[in-house]
Scaffold this motif. Structure first.
Motif, short mmCIF file in Angstrom:
data_model
loop_
_atom_site.label_atom_id
_atom_site.label_comp_id
_atom_site.label_asym_id
_atom_site.label_seq_id
_atom_site.Cartn_x
_atom_site.Cartn_y
_atom_site.Cartn_z
N LEU A 165 54.82 67.59 68.52
CA LEU A 165 53.84 67.46 67.44
C LEU A 165 54.45 66.84 66.19
N GLY A 166 55.74 67.05 65.96
CA GLY A 166 56.40 66.39 64.84
C GLY A 166 56.45 64.88 65.02
N TRP A 167 56.75 64.44 66.24
CA TRP A 167 56.73 63.00 66.51
C TRP A 167 55.32 62.45 66.34
N ARG A 168 54.33 63.21 66.79
CA ARG A 168 52.95 62.76 66.65
C ARG A 168 52.54 62.72 65.18
N SER A 169 52.97 63.67 64.38
CA SER A 169 52.67 63.65 62.95
C SER A 169 53.29 62.45 62.27
N TRP A 170 54.53 62.14 62.64
CA TRP A 170 55.19 60.97 62.06
C TRP A 170 54.51 59.69 62.51
N ARG A 171 54.06 59.66 63.75
CA ARG A 171 53.42 58.47 64.29
C ARG A 171 52.07 58.21 63.63
N GLN A 172 51.29 59.24 63.41
CA GLN A 172 49.94 59.10 62.88
C GLN A 172 49.87 59.33 61.37
N HIS A 173 50.99 59.63 60.72
CA HIS A 173 51.05 59.84 59.27
C HIS A 173 50.09 60.95 58.83
N THR A 174 50.15 62.07 59.52
CA THR A 174 49.35 63.23 59.17
C THR A 174 50.14 64.48 59.50
N LEU A 175 49.95 65.50 58.69
CA LEU A 175 50.65 66.78 58.89
C LEU A 175 49.80 67.79 59.65
N ARG A 176 48.61 67.43 60.05
CA ARG A 176 47.71 68.39 60.69
C ARG A 176 48.27 68.98 61.98
N PRO A 208 39.71 74.11 57.20
CA PRO A 208 39.71 73.82 55.76
C PRO A 208 41.02 74.21 55.07
N LEU A 209 41.59 75.34 55.46
CA LEU A 209 42.88 75.75 54.90
C LEU A 209 43.98 74.76 55.27
N ILE A 210 43.97 74.29 56.50
CA ILE A 210 44.96 73.29 56.94
C ILE A 210 44.80 71.99 56.15
N ALA A 211 43.56 71.57 55.92
CA ALA A 211 43.32 70.33 55.16
C ALA A 211 43.79 70.47 53.72
N ARG A 212 43.53 71.63 53.09
CA ARG A 212 43.99 71.82 51.70
C ARG A 212 45.51 71.86 51.64
N ALA A 213 46.14 72.52 52.61
CA ALA A 213 47.61 72.57 52.62
C ALA A 213 48.20 71.17 52.79
N GLU A 214 47.61 70.37 53.66
CA GLU A 214 48.11 69.01 53.85
C GLU A 214 47.94 68.18 52.58
N ALA A 215 46.80 68.31 51.90
CA ALA A 215 46.58 67.56 50.67
C ALA A 215 47.57 67.96 49.59
N ARG A 216 47.85 69.26 49.47
CA ARG A 216 48.81 69.70 48.46
C ARG A 216 50.22 69.23 48.76
N ILE A 217 50.62 69.27 50.02
CA ILE A 217 51.97 68.82 50.38
C ILE A 217 52.12 67.33 50.11
N LEU A 218 51.11 66.54 50.48
CA LEU A 218 51.19 65.10 50.23
C LEU A 218 51.16 64.80 48.73
N ALA A 219 50.36 65.54 47.96
CA ALA A 219 50.35 65.33 46.51
C ALA A 219 51.69 65.70 45.88
N LEU A 220 52.31 66.77 46.35
CA LEU A 220 53.63 67.16 45.84
C LEU A 220 54.66 66.10 46.17
#
Length: 336
Positions: A103-114, A233-245
């Motif tokens: 899943l880490g490789w997939r996150s890096w490939r698709q540029h998403t932390l979901r 929704p919690l996962i989406a908010r966490a991803e938005a905060r991590i990317l904003a940070l």
């Protein structure tokens, strides 16, 4: 004559991975549909029915004792070596590392932390719910049973429900939950269900769990997978905060970058002050040495020779003295 090599299945898989777009838009986030709510309610009812059947020492507890006295590891000893390796598919450490790597490789490939965040939320729910049930009911395993026919509840054990089975359902089922197509989701769901049940039956074969432990662990893991859409929704908010940070850290690092250092001797140009009147820009002053003094014009007339003048530096002339050279002051010369 050179023939072209026919691509293998592995070559086709890698070619499809290379063509996979960044942040694919066709991957939808699962929602809590009516069908999923019905499945969640049925699984929860199955979970509570197993707990109640064990608490009242029903036919399920008698079946547990019959399977324990059957001793499958003695009936089929040739399977023991395979089962010892197969049961690792339910251990939390190895399975979490393997699934997190994919899943880490997939996150890096698709540029998403979901994918990684969904795995983290599912494992957190698994630890909280299954851990609380284990220590809350305190059932002893077959190897530590104290009374034949008893349900062995509230005696300080930690095997009800089966953690291996629940962990196998969650870690392998999260791959089906995050699948990009409906066909892949169906195949991975069936594969994770068979794998988790196989892991549970392996623990029954070895003798570390009752059969009811496996059934409850399978239901506990399925409840977590069915409840994941409520946490999207919690996962989406966490991803938005991590990317904003991460964005703020990058911008802050760019602002605090040190100014470029000019090399020694480079001219420093002083810009004119801003205003309505235009002023002439001063000449560049070379750094590293003082500005030259204005020229001094001497009055015409006779003056002394260089040897008779006062030395400019305290140390006198910088030339070394030679014995065979006559001093310049021996013959006086006057400027006409």
């Amino acid at each position: 004559m050179r023939t072209k090599r026919k691509p293998t299945r592995l070559d086709r898989v890698f070619s499809r991975l290379d063509r996979e777009p960044e942040r694919p838009a066709h991957i939808g986030v699962p929602r809590m549909s009516r069908h999923r709510v019905v499945l969640f309610g049925a699984t929860l009812a199955f979970y509570l029915a197993i707990v109640w059947a064990v608490v009242i020492t029903s036919w399920l507890v008698r079946l547990d004792w019959q399977v324990m006295f059957f001793r499958p590891y003695q009936q089929w000893p040739e399977l023991h070596a395979f089962v010892d390796y197969y049961v690792v598919l339910g251990q939390r450490g190895p399975t979490a590392v393997m699934v997190a790597a994919w899943l880490g490789w997939r996150s890096w490939r698709q540029h998403t932390l979901r994918p990684l965040l969904a795995l983290g939320v599912s494992l957190l729910l698994l630890n909280v719910t299954v851990g609380a049930a284990k220590y809350g009911m305190g059932r002893l395993g077959p190897h530590y049973a104290t009374e034949i026919g008893s349900n062995e509840m509230w005696l300080g054990g930690d095997i009800f429900p089966s953690g291996h089975t629940a962990n196998a359902v969650v870690t392998w089922g999260i791959l089906a939950y995050l699948a990009s197509t409906g066909r892949a989701r169906r195949w991975l769901s069936a594969l994770s269900a068979v794998t988790s049940l196989g892991v549970g039956l392996s623990t029954v074969y070895i003798g570390t769990h009752w059969l009811s432990d496996v059934l409850l662990g399978w239901a506990a893991g399925l409840l977590i997978l069915l409840a994941l859409p409520w946490f999207e929704p919690l996962i989406a908010r966490a991803e938005a905060r991590i990317l904003a940070l991460r964005h703020r850290r990058r911008t802050h690092r760019g602002r605090t970058a040190p100014a470029p250092v000019q090399p020694a001797g480079a001219p420093v140009v002083l810009e004119p002050p801003t205003g309505h009147e235009e002023t002439a820009a001063p000449e560049p002053v070379p750094t590293g040495r003082a500005p030259s003094r204005p020229h001094v014009y001497l009055a015409p007339g006779p003056h002394t020779t260089r040897a008779e003048r006062t030395p400019v530096t305290p140390g006198g002339s910088r030339r070394p003295q030679h014995a065979e050279r006559h001093p310049r002051g021996a013959t006086s010369a006057t400027r006409p």
